[in-house]
Design a protein around this motif. Structure first.
Motif, PDB file in Angstrom:
ATOM      1  N   ARG A 238     -11.633  13.542  13.426  1.00 19.28           N
ATOM      2  CA  ARG A 238     -12.798  12.729  13.083  1.00 19.28           C
ATOM      3  C   ARG A 238     -12.536  11.254  13.306  1.00 19.28           C
TER       4      ARG A 238
ATOM      5  N   ARG B 283      -6.376  16.946   5.145  1.00 22.69           N
ATOM      6  CA  ARG B 283      -7.645  16.744   5.845  1.00 22.69           C
ATOM      7  C   ARG B 283      -8.791  17.250   4.986  1.00 22.69           C
TER       8      ARG B 283
ATOM      9  N   ARG C 133      -0.667   7.299   9.211  1.00 24.89           N
ATOM     10  CA  ARG C 133      -0.481   8.083   8.000  1.00 24.89           C
ATOM     11  C   ARG C 133      -0.409   7.215   6.759  1.00 24.89           C
TER      12      ARG C 133
ATOM     13  N   TYR D 291       4.444  12.724  -1.634  1.00 23.33           N
ATOM     14  CA  TYR D 291       5.862  12.961  -1.343  1.00 23.33           C
ATOM     15  C   TYR D 291       6.719  12.614  -2.547  1.00 23.33           C
TER      16      TYR D 291
ATOM     17  N   SER E  99       0.195   5.121   0.509  1.00 19.04           N
ATOM     18  CA  SER E  99      -0.861   6.061   0.900  1.00 19.04           C
ATOM     19  C   SER E  99      -0.758   7.342   0.077  1.00 19.04           C
TER      20      SER E  99
ATOM     21  N   LEU F 149       6.671   3.741   3.507  1.00 17.55           N
ATOM     22  CA  LEU F 149       6.937   4.920   4.335  1.00 17.55           C
ATOM     23  C   LEU F 149       7.757   5.914   3.521  1.00 17.55           C
ATOM     24  N   PRO F 150       7.710   7.175   3.891  1.00 18.25           N
ATOM     25  CA  PRO F 150       8.602   8.138   3.214  1.00 18.25           C
ATOM     26  C   PRO F 150      10.059   7.709   3.338  1.00 18.25           C
TER      27      PRO F 150
ATOM     28  N   HIS G 164       0.822  -1.204   0.000  1.00 20.75           N
ATOM     29  CA  HIS G 164       0.000   0.000   0.000  1.00 20.75           C
ATOM     30  C   HIS G 164       0.861   1.261   0.000  1.00 20.75           C
TER      31      HIS G 164
ATOM     32  N   ARG H 272       9.699  18.807   2.154  1.00 17.07           N
ATOM     33  CA  ARG H 272       8.951  18.431   3.350  1.00 17.07           C
ATOM     34  C   ARG H 272       8.187  17.139   3.116  1.00 17.07           C
ATOM     35  N   VAL H 273       8.135  16.344   4.143  1.00 19.22           N
ATOM     36  CA  VAL H 273       7.321  15.134   4.087  1.00 19.22           C
ATOM     37  C   VAL H 273       5.894  15.561   4.374  1.00 19.22           C
ATOM     38  N   PRO H 274       5.006  15.407   3.393  1.00 19.28           N
ATOM     39  CA  PRO H 274       3.659  15.952   3.620  1.00 19.28           C
ATOM     40  C   PRO H 274       2.912  15.163   4.692  1.00 19.28           C
ATOM     41  N   ALA H 275       2.199  15.918   5.519  1.00 17.57           N
ATOM     42  CA  ALA H 275       1.284  15.278   6.454  1.00 17.57           C
ATOM     43  C   ALA H 275       0.008  14.991   5.687  1.00 17.57           C
ATOM     44  N   PRO H 276      -0.770  14.012   6.141  1.00 12.63           N
ATOM     45  CA  PRO H 276      -1.991  13.688   5.409  1.00 12.63           C
ATOM     46  C   PRO H 276      -2.896  14.907   5.306  1.00 12.63           C
TER      47      PRO H 276
ATOM     48  N   ARG I 142      -2.645   0.964   5.338  1.00 16.58           N
ATOM     49  CA  ARG I 142      -4.017   0.896   4.827  1.00 16.58           C
ATOM     50  C   ARG I 142      -4.976   1.394   5.893  1.00 16.58           C
TER      51      ARG I 142
ATOM     52  N   THR J  88      11.499  12.516   7.769  1.00 10.96           N
ATOM     53  CA  THR J  88      10.306  11.684   7.889  1.00 10.96           C
ATOM     54  C   THR J  88      10.034  11.527   9.379  1.00 10.96           C
TER      55      THR J  88
ATOM     56  N   ASP K   3      13.995  19.871   8.104  1.00 10.92           N
ATOM     57  CA  ASP K   3      12.846  20.170   7.243  1.00 10.92           C
ATOM     58  C   ASP K   3      12.320  18.936   6.539  1.00 10.92           C
TER      59      ASP K   3
END
Lengths: 334, 769
Positions: free
Chosen positions: B641, A334, B703, A244, A238, A287-288, A236, A328-332, B706, B670, B667
């Protein structure tokens, strides 16, 4: 960077992992052990080679002569019980030697296709940059699409299909630099590098007598490798990781230190390599960190530095390392 | 991020010190104020460097420096008024306030160079400290050395405009060089950052010219506003000075030569000679010393004052008589001890009403006016004298008709008419002599008169030279001699005998001593009252002469209503014991303060109420940001949520809180790399590291795995990590992290819709490479 394999937090719980990934872990571990027994002290290189194998990519080994490029390719080929062909690239090698040729069969009074060296699961192309660009280009279609077209007929190559090419640095004499299009088709480029003093001592011991390669037995077969490849496809990735990857590749295109950034094909290769890397770590998600660990091998050979960067004696790998620190490692979202 | 930058801080300190050089011409001795000032400048530079290592928040650095500087000021100047020896209290501030009031009086009273007593030392070192703070903040903390030129220039101009003679040209060179060095360093520094690889997507392309123009406009407006406002706030030396024309040196401005005051003064002459040579060094027991009298002049003819009497005698008993006031007048005996005097024979400087025999027999005599003269040099002497504190009614209801000398009532014929008409204007017919004298003094000290050492030109159109006194009354411009002459003539016209005294103002405090300089020479009128004798008045404006004697001012109501003379005359000793001696001559504010002892308790409570209120306000203010952080965390948890978002919020909060104590992952890190970096930077133990590992592993699953993965609650682990990291920081860092959490600041900013600083902070590593 930490070695993911030994970080207990990282692996997915075996019960949740599924049989496919279990098989990947077991077989790849056997494969790595076998290869490490021949090639001393090059675990990261071996690992990258297996990653590329599982990610359905092709591997470019670039280094000065004599550090074991060909040995690595031959070892990997021998570890897999599959059809293996070795092509020694020379300036007079013809494209038809690679792809195959139709010859007139007197008996049946028709043209008959004689498959070239490319028709195998594992193709070892030695010193690929010693052949003329025309011959190099013969590899293009086969590497990307897994098929060969001769005289209007398309022949599908067997699966799995892995091209391992070795080459000397382009500054060496008697070399034709690989065209960008050709380089882009290799998923990863790795350099062997000189062994450490200790590894070199061990090597003298090991290779003093009979070559260990002779006694090496295959640890897996083509069908298993194909299954492993299928399993890796299910890892998977994500949306955050995909974002990223796109950010990272995008940053190579906007970097002022680079004349040519990475292609969309590179994006695809990066994702596949990251999946394989995650699977090798026993994880069912990317993972990143996986992306970061394969990024230099996957991207560096596709980038062309600017004159200034070259003058500053910075390699594309250096530029990539900078970018990895900055993107930057993006955060999920929202 | 801000960096210690000790070299820049040192340069800023040097620039500040260089700009204080001109002050040496304003306050003497320079040693008195220079050492504390150097101390404060160094304190600010060092504290700035230290604070910049601890925090990247620039206002916090400046605030910390201000607090340190204030503590330093309190330690140096408020010694003995601190709680536990180092905590400033209301009492400390009160003490500093008194000193500053002193300094205000000194700067508005004395000509340059003013005495560097405790008050002026405080004021000067405070101003230098503020300059140092401004320069350090602008040049080092905010990295704008060019703008730091403004406070430097302001400090320099403050010195330059207060010196009457103009500054030596070279004095501008050291501060200018220091400033140029600061600007140069900054320029070289920014040049060196060129050529680095530009960060991809890092720097947004703003028009640099536009931002410079904005900064320039802001600086310009601020400078203009400061130029208008500051001069109104800073106390100023009188632009002109003093009656040097009174002082004549035997050998010009000779060093070590004697100074004799002229016994014949031409009141029409401009003052031009100025000298700051010391004349007299003495100590006094008096809180409010009187001027030192040297000569008495009672005859005014053709614009010239002269002494009429040349009779001299030696008292039979060999003792000076003291005041001729009637015995029921309250008085205190004070003493001056002169340690060095260069007043020339036969003159000798001492306050009025001396008693006893201060000089060896045969070396002194008394003139007919009661002035002591010396016949041989006495460089050191001690004189006791009586300081009178008469009540209003003791001045008597009618002018003293029996003048000691008819000359003391004589008017100059040429100015008589003018003087009499003016007297009618100023006073009412039924005024008592004291009221008449007070009204005359108030009139002369009033706003219509200007103190100037340059007299106005001969009035245009006058065919012949005007009488100098008339001219003064017309032009309302002059120095002490003119003011004294006017008051004497007006008093004489009202029937009060009057004469002119010449001498010196009390001089500048220098440690325990007072130093009188030639420039302190002064002239004042003495008026004769039957029950009191000769009383000093002070018509010269306060810029020159300071505060007039207590009896010459309208005192507060209680004093006037306490007229019942019998009580004070019946028991002078009792009244003397019930009233502190210095109240007699204290200024009205102090009277008011002493008079309200009944409400002292209320005042005390009120003062403490203010303190309590202040403490509460500070506490409330301190709690604002932590409360914001708490709100932000609560909001994030509520808005989540699902588990994934909750864990994400927990992680962001942990990162922000770790950022507060200076632990910031790279910066491009991870989560996993961040956890390794944090674990190292926070010195986590294996257990705590495992907790951090659990947080990160959960975050990774939330993050990247799945959807539907198992996500345990990590709040406890996050708290463990945060507490462990916080516990291993220095106390100051901990306090800062708890009081000013970034989380809380962001929360309030987001509520106020202020632009965040995130983008700027992200860029800053490039700016400051």
């Amino acid at each position: 960077m930490s070695d993911l394999e030994h970080d207990p937090r990282t692996t997915t719980d075996p019960s949740a992992r599924g049989a496919g990934l279990d098989q990947v872990l077991q077989v790849s571990s056997r494969l790595a052990t076998a290869m490490n027994s021949v090639i001393e002290g090059k675990q990261p290189v071996v690992r990258t080679a297996i990653t590329v194998l599982l990610a359905e990519g092709h591997l470019l080994l670039e280094d000065v002569p004599g550090v074991g490029k060909t040995l690595l390719a031959k070892t990997l080929a021998r570890c897999i019980d599959a059809s293996v062909r070795r092509v020694q690239f020379t300036p007079d090698l013809l494209p038809s030697d690679i792809t195959g040729v139709s010859v007139f069969n007197q008996d049946v009074r028709d043209f008959e296709f004689r498959p070239g060296a490319i028709f195998a699961n594992v193709v070892v192309g030695d010193e690929i940059n010693r052949a003329s660009p025309k011959t190099q280009s013969a590899l293009l279609e086969s590497m990307e699409e897994g098929q060969v077209t001769v005289d209007g007929t398309t022949y599908v190559l067997p699966r799995p299909f892995l091209v391992m090419a070795t080459q000397n640095p382009i500054e060496m004499e008697g070399t034709y630099p690989l065209p960008e299009a050709q380089r882009d088709r290799f998923m990863a480029r790795i350099s062997m590098g000189y062994p450490s003093a200790r590894s070199e001592l061990d090597m003298l011991e090991l290779h003093g007598g009979a070559s260990p390669l002779e006694s090496l037995q295959p640890v897996t077969d083509a069908a298993t490798v194909q299954q492993m490849i299928e399993a890796v496809r299910t890892v998977h990735a994500s949306p955050a990781v995909r974002q990223y990857i796109v950010d990272l590749v995008g940053s190579t295109r906007s970097s002022s230190a680079l004349r040519l950034g990475a292609s969309p094909r590179a994006t695809l290769h990066l994702l596949r390599a990251s999946r394989a890397h995650a699977a090798l770590s026993g994880r069912d998600h990317v993972l990143p960190d996986d992306v970061q660990q394969v990024a230099v091998a996957v991207l560096a050979h596709r980038l062309i530095p600017t004159g200034e960067t070259q003058m500053a004696r910075r390699s594309t790998a250096d530029v990539l390392a900078d970018l990895l620190q900055r993107v930057r490692v993006p955060a999920p979202t929202r | 991020m801000t960096g210690t930058r000790p070299a820049d801080a040192a340069l800023a300190a040097v620039a500040t010190l260089a700009v204080t050089l001109p002050l040496t011409e304003l306050f003497t001795p320079a040693g008195a104020w220079f050492r504390p000032s150097v101390f404060f400048v160094a304190l600010i530079a060092v504290s700035g460097a230290v604070l910049r290592t601890m925090t990247t928040t620039r206002p916090l650095v400046v605030l910390g420096q201000a607090v340190v500087a204030f503590e330093g000021v309190c330690l140096v100047h408020g010694w003995g008024h601190l709680w536990k020896g180092f905590v400033p209290t209301v009492d400390t501030v009160h003490t500093l306030g008194i000193l500053l009031t002193d300094a205000y009086r000194t700067t508005t009273t004395y000509t340059a160079p003013a005495p560097a007593d405790r008050g002026t030392t405080l004021a000067v070192s405070l101003l230098i400290a503020i300059t140092a703070l401004a320069v350090d903040a602008l040049a080092v903390t905010y990295r704008s050395p060019a703008v730091a030129g403004l406070p430097l220039l302001a400090a320099f101009l403050a010195s330059a405009t207060n010196t009457s003679t103009g500054l030596a040209a070279w004095l501008v060179v050291p501060p200018a060089l220091a400033w140029l060095a600061m600007v140069g360093r900054q320029g070289v520094g920014s040049l060196r950052t060129w050529g680095g690889t530009a960060a991809p997507g890092g720097r947004t392309d703003t028009d640099p010219a536009g931002s410079f123009a904005t900064v320039g406009r802001v600086v310009g407006v601020l400078a203009l506003a400061a130029a208008v406002v500051v001069p109104g706030l800073v106390p100023h030396f009188p632009t002109t000075f003093i009656a040097d024309g009174l002082a004549r040196s035997d050998d010009a401005r000779g060093n070590g030569g004697t100074v004799r005051l002229s016994t014949s003064i031409d009141i029409a002459r401009d003052l031009s000679d100025r000298s700051s040579d010391p004349v007299l060094v003495y100590r006094t027991t008096s809180e409010d010393p009187e001027p030192l009298r040297v000569g008495l002049l009672d005859t005014y003819r053709r614009g010239r004052w002269q002494a009429s009497s040349d009779v001299t005698f030696v008292p039979l008993d060999g003792r000076l008589p003291g005041s001729s006031a009637s015995p029921d007048v309250e008085r205190t005996t004070e003493k001056i001890t002169v340690s060095s005097s260069s007043v020339g024979l036969p003159q000798v400087a001492m306050p009025a009403n001396p008693v006893g025999s201060p000089f060896p027999t045969g070396s002194w005599r008394v003139t007919g006016d009661g002035l002591v003269e010396l016949t041989s040099r006495v460089p050191e002497y001690t004189v006791e004298y009586e300081q009178l504190a008469p009540t209003a009614d003791q001045f008597g209801p009618t002018p003293g008709g029996a003048a000691p000398d008819s000359e003391d009532l004589a008017l100059e014929p040429r100015s008589e008419e003018r003087v009499r008409s003016l007297l009618d204007e100023v006073t009412a017919g039924d005024d008592s002599p004291l009221e008449v004298a007070r009204k005359i003094q108030d009139y002369l000290r009033g706003p219509t008169f200007t103190y100037s050492e340059d007299l106005a030109d001969q009035t245009a159109g006058g065919q012949r030279a005007e009488e100098p006194l008339v001219r003064f009354l017309d032009t309302k411009r002059g120095y002490c001699v003119q003011f004294a002459s006017a008051m004497i003539m007006l008093s004489r016209a009202a029937g009060i005998p009057a004469r002119m005294a010449v001498g010196f103002l009390p001089g500048a405090i220098d440690g325990d001593d007072r130093v009188v300089r030639v420039s302190d020479a002064h002239a004042w009128p003495e008026l004769w009252f039957p029950d009191l004798g000769w009383m000093r008045f002070e018509p010269t404006p306060g810029v020159r002469s300071g505060i007039a004697p207590g009896w010459t001012r309208e005192t507060s109501a209680p004093e006037n209503s306490a007229v019942p003379a019998p009580s004070s005359s019946a028991s002078p000793s009792a009244s003397a014991s019930t009233r502190p001696e210095r109240d007699v001559t204290a200024d009205p504010q102090q009277d008011a303060g002493g008079g309200s002892t009944g409400s002292g308790l209320v005042d005390l409570v009120r003062a403490h109420a203010a303190t309590i209120g202040g403490v509460l306000a500070v506490l409330l203010l301190a709690a604002v940001t932590p409360f914001g952080a708490w709100l932000a965390r609560r909001r994030a948890r509520r808005r989540a949520r699902d588990d994934a978002e909750r864990i994400e919020a927990e992680w962001q909060s942990l990162l922000l809180r770790l950022g507060d104590i200076g632990i910031v992952p790279g910066d491009g890190s991870t989560p996993r790399q961040a956890s390794h970096e944090l674990g190292r930077a926070a010195y986590l133990t294996p257990d705590e590291d495992a907790a951090l590992g659990r947080v990160v592993a959960t975050l990774e699953r939330a993050r990247y795995a799945r959807p539907g993965a198992d996500l345990p609650d990590v709040e406890g682990d996050a708290r463990t990590v945060w507490r462990a990291a916080l516990g291993r920081r220095q106390r100051l860092d901990r306090v800062r992290a708890l009081l000013l959490p970034e989380e809380g600041r962001r929360h309030w900013r987001s509520l106020l819709r202020l632009p965040g600083r995130g983008a700027a902070e992200r860029r800053s590593p490039d700016d400051e490479d």
